[in-house]
Motif scaffolding. Sequence first.
Motif, PDB file in Angstrom:
ATOM      1  N   THR A   1       0.817  -1.215   0.000  1.00  0.00           N
ATOM      2  CA  THR A   1       0.000   0.000   0.000  1.00  0.00           C
ATOM      3  C   THR A   1       0.854   1.269   0.000  1.00  0.00           C
ATOM      4  O   THR A   1       0.342   2.354  -0.237  1.00  0.00           O
TER       5      THR A   1
ATOM      6  N   GLU B   1       3.178   2.306  -2.075  1.00  0.00           N
ATOM      7  CA  GLU B   1       3.285   2.957  -3.387  1.00  0.00           C
ATOM      8  C   GLU B   1       2.077   3.834  -3.643  1.00  0.00           C
ATOM      9  O   GLU B   1       2.188   4.937  -4.152  1.00  0.00           O
ATOM     10  N   THR B   2       0.909   3.293  -3.302  1.00  0.00           N
ATOM     11  CA  THR B   2      -0.331   4.033  -3.530  1.00  0.00           C
ATOM     12  C   THR B   2      -0.321   5.323  -2.725  1.00  0.00           C
ATOM     13  O   THR B   2      -0.711   6.383  -3.225  1.00  0.00           O
ATOM     14  N   LEU B   3       0.107   5.209  -1.484  1.00  0.00           N
ATOM     15  CA  LEU B   3       0.141   6.389  -0.613  1.00  0.00           C
ATOM     16  C   LEU B   3       1.113   7.431  -1.162  1.00  0.00           C
ATOM     17  O   LEU B   3       0.839   8.630  -1.121  1.00  0.00           O
ATOM     18  N   LEU B   4       2.245   6.950  -1.712  1.00  0.00           N
ATOM     19  CA  LEU B   4       3.256   7.882  -2.233  1.00  0.00           C
ATOM     20  C   LEU B   4       2.813   8.581  -3.513  1.00  0.00           C
ATOM     21  O   LEU B   4       3.436   9.559  -3.918  1.00  0.00           O
ATOM     22  N   THR B   5       1.756   8.072  -4.159  1.00  0.00           N
ATOM     23  CA  THR B   5       1.275   8.743  -5.376  1.00  0.00           C
ATOM     24  C   THR B   5       0.147   9.730  -5.076  1.00  0.00           C
ATOM     25  O   THR B   5      -0.451  10.279  -5.999  1.00  0.00           O
TER      26      THR B   5
END
Lengths: 393, 253
Positions: free
Chosen positions: A215, A217-221
């Motif tokens: 999760t 990666e999603t947060l970093l986008t």
Amino acid sequence: MKKIIIIAKKEFLDLLRDKRTLVRMILIPLLVFPVIINLVTMVQSSAAEKEAAKEVNVGYVLNGQSSTMIDNLAMIPNYNFYEFSDSTVLRDEILGDSVTVGLHFASNFDNDYNEGKTPELSLFYEGVNQEDLGKVKFLLTMQDSLYTDMRMQSIDKDYGFIEPFSIVNRDIGDDNELIAKYAGGMLPYFFLAFCFMGCMIPAIDMFAGEKERGTIETLLTTPVKRLQIVFGKMIVITTFGLLSASLALLGLYFSLNFMGMEGDFMDTIKGMLSPGLIGTLYILLVPLAIFFAGIMIPVSVYSRSFKEAQSILTPLNILVVLPAIFGFLPGVELDYTTSFIPILNVVLACKSLIGGHADMILIGITFFSLIILAGLSVFISVKQFGKEGNVLR
Amino acid sequence: MIKVENLVKEFKLSKKQQKENNTSEKVAKAVNGVSFECKAGRIFSLLGPNGAGKTTTLRMISTIVKPTSGSIIVDGIDVIKEPQDARAKIGFLTGSTGLYERLTPNEVLKYFADLNDMDKATFEKRRDYYYDLLDMHDFKSKKIGQMSTGMKQKVSITRTMIHDPNVVVFDEPTSGLDVITAENIIKLINDCKNEGKTVIFSSHIMSEVDLLCDDLAIINKGKLLYSGTMEDFRTNMQTDTLTGEFIRIVNEN
């Protein structure tokens, strides 16, 4: 700030739905003191009851002397007296465990006593039966006083005749100081340990766990700065650390006040828990919890999985245990050096408060040194979270 | 629109990695001077074998990793200079995207909507639109950990699209998914195109590329081997099949 709060709110919700979190950070701290205190009290009272009910078998060899002393002793409940013909038989019986202590009167016991001499009464025992020996010795001390009284009456003298002066102990020191010296470090240590444990699971779950679940990666986008992510999560880690420590305190308070437990041990702990101590402990615990979070986040960010982070962080418990152990030692006090050593300084500050000789300047130094450490650890956390090599490892 | 120019990404190699890769080089170039352009309303496919640099390129576009050099413009925003603004324009989805298992779809979507500064009315409208479209009403309040892979993927799609991004990045979006679940993704990619969004997706499945894409680029070992329209690619093929042509280009370079 809005994004930090959004992240913190989500993390609270997420963690509070995790059974592992609830058990380790809420249930265990809340129940640990009631369970420990209950167990200690139960074991103590059961051991005392057992000891009181235990019968002591004592052998004796009169060696032709009067049985007055044995007759006196035999009236005391839970003591059984058995006569033997000589010291060899008495030895054998002790070694065979039919009796635990033996009394052997010297052949001239009565005569010597009557002539004002000091006859011998030998005690036979095995070193392992110290408890029974202690009990018999206590009885003999009482007999010794009785025999002294009788002898003094026979020469029409007062007991004071053979006691030229008496020593009276008058301790003018504060009981709290004594408590602080020997046990003052223990209580704050428990709260520090719970604070550390309370920080650990969220720190691992929110970084290594998020990496493992995919999760991160999603947060970093999302349009959120990494600094905001770290701060949002750090608020949750720190809060859970303080929550664990608070629940442990609540459990202790409940045990002391509502479980009907009494005795010196309870009074000692109650005496330690002054509002001043609790207040100071919290003031110091906040930057310390941030510092804990700050050392756990880089480890968690670096780790590939929950397990890896846990395997690195669990041994770090020693970082909490070691300084605290030094804090337990009598003679180790809060000074201009120790007030800069994290964990140890908190333990020593609490110890000085319990002892009633707290130096507010040193406590102030402790607080500010913890603030600096907390700030430094936050800086390192943000830096480590910013490294893509760590986050995407 | 996405414009990528001379994109380079170097990774430092540890001594252990140097040994494993049998090299004395201290850095590895995952992406080496790649340039391409993805236009709005068209689907751009990034093709390449495993380890070609596709994921690194897409991660740079999505601001997850910083390029060593080069430039990326997403919807008029310089990704390197203004990453936070760029992220607001991007939706990102991978085949292995994780979700918060202890939360419900409602909670996950609200979280990402809040992080994207969406107002309540717009969020609820977008959320309900996707709930209807993907038939999600039955499990919108169920914890994600208790859902099937297909249900989870629907939540991931909605999470990607909730803030109505102009640019959508798909990194091997159908990898590891069953046919029915993969179909949802393919439909989503087409819907994005029809809505005039810029779509870039990476894949190594030629049938998927054939079905969806308007433009394509082939990369291998970090280098761009081909860039052009799908139509041109088909016209200039030197082999009988798309897969054969892809293999030929990779092998020749």
